[in-house]
Design an enzyme around this catalytic site. Structure first.
Site, PDB file in Angstrom:
ATOM      1  N   LYS A  48      43.955   6.652  31.656  1.00 45.70           N
ATOM      2  CA  LYS A  48      42.963   5.950  32.486  1.00 45.70           C
ATOM      3  C   LYS A  48      41.777   5.494  31.641  1.00 45.70           C
ATOM      4  O   LYS A  48      41.321   4.344  31.757  1.00 45.70           O
ATOM      5  CB  LYS A  48      42.498   6.854  33.621  1.00 45.70           C
ATOM      6  N   SER A  52      39.586  10.719  34.246  1.00 48.39           N
ATOM      7  CA  SER A  52      39.832  12.081  34.709  1.00 48.39           C
ATOM      8  C   SER A  52      41.023  12.085  35.645  1.00 48.39           C
ATOM      9  O   SER A  52      41.313  11.088  36.306  1.00 48.39           O
ATOM     10  CB  SER A  52      38.583  12.625  35.426  1.00 48.39           C
ATOM     11  N   ASP A  53      41.708  13.215  35.683  1.00 52.61           N
ATOM     12  CA  ASP A  53      42.813  13.368  36.612  1.00 52.61           C
ATOM     13  C   ASP A  53      42.938  14.839  36.970  1.00 52.61           C
ATOM     14  O   ASP A  53      42.556  15.715  36.191  1.00 52.61           O
ATOM     15  CB  ASP A  53      44.120  12.865  36.007  1.00 52.61           C
ATOM     16  N   GLN A  54      43.472  15.088  38.160  1.00 54.83           N
ATOM     17  CA  GLN A  54      43.660  16.465  38.611  1.00 54.83           C
ATOM     18  C   GLN A  54      45.042  16.610  39.228  1.00 54.83           C
ATOM     19  O   GLN A  54      45.466  15.774  40.028  1.00 54.83           O
ATOM     20  CB  GLN A  54      42.597  16.850  39.637  1.00 54.83           C
TER      21      GLN A  54
END
Length: 193
Positions: free
Chosen positions: A53, A69-71
């Site tokens: 990203k 960011s990623d979760q």
């Protein structure tokens, strides 16, 4: 001259978190395929997507400092994504009832022009209390967390679903670990405060 900061995300939760820093920033959609690779662990998936990203947006804005960011919710090595609807959220919460998960929250900061790249993982161990079907239904009707990994928002009523949260950054569970974000932004040359 301070470089423009861009949040490479469509998440309103990440936008709200970053605004806490009182830092001017733009938001751009990263347009990244989030499909897991075969055999990819939740931690590896979150890390890969956060960096992808940031890099995707940095390619379009090479002078900017870009945050990605990623979760991914990790239930015994299985990635649980955003449920998208009531039925899938119900299934997720039933599976998580009485269990401990790790929410793998990954962060990347990239500036293409300077070659700056840093990334980190902020795992958050979350223990859900044993949930009745009635409690799950009441929670989902009240909060409708269909756009949240793991179907629960700890910053709202979802906190009532939990027995414990264990991490070193209280904002990581919401989707943007601000302690790490501040550290990386400073390393990239952004003045905070």
């Amino acid at each position: 001259m301070q470089r423009t900061v861009i949040l490479g995300s469509t998440s309103r939760y990440r936008r709200e978190m970053l605004s806490r820093l009182h830092l001017p920033f733009d938001v751009q959609p990263p347009e990244v395929d989030e499909t897991p690779h075969p055999g990819e662990t939740p931690a590896a998936l979150a890390a890969r997507l956060a960096l992808a990203k940031a890099r995707a947006v940095a390619e379009r804005f090479p002078e900017a400092i870009v945050i990605g960011s990623d979760q991914v919710a990790d239930l015994d090595g299985e990635p649980l994504g955003k449920p998208g609807d009531h039925e899938r959220a119900t299934v997720q919460l039933r599976r998580m009832s009485g269990r401990t998960l790790v929410f793998q929250t990954a962060l990347a900061v990239v500036c293409q022009r300077t070659g700056f790249v840093q990334q980190d993982l902020a795992p958050v161990r979350v223990t859900f209390r044993t949930l009745s079907d009635a409690a799950i239904e009441r929670y989902l009707r009240a909060e409708q967390p269909y756009d949240c990994a793991g179907s629960a928002k700890s910053e709202g009523l979802g906190i009532a679903l939990l027995d414990a949260i264990d991490n070193d950054d209280p904002t990581a569970l919401v989707g943007l670990p601000l302690i790490r974000t501040c550290r990386m932004l400073r390393a990239a040359g952004v003045e905070l405060l």
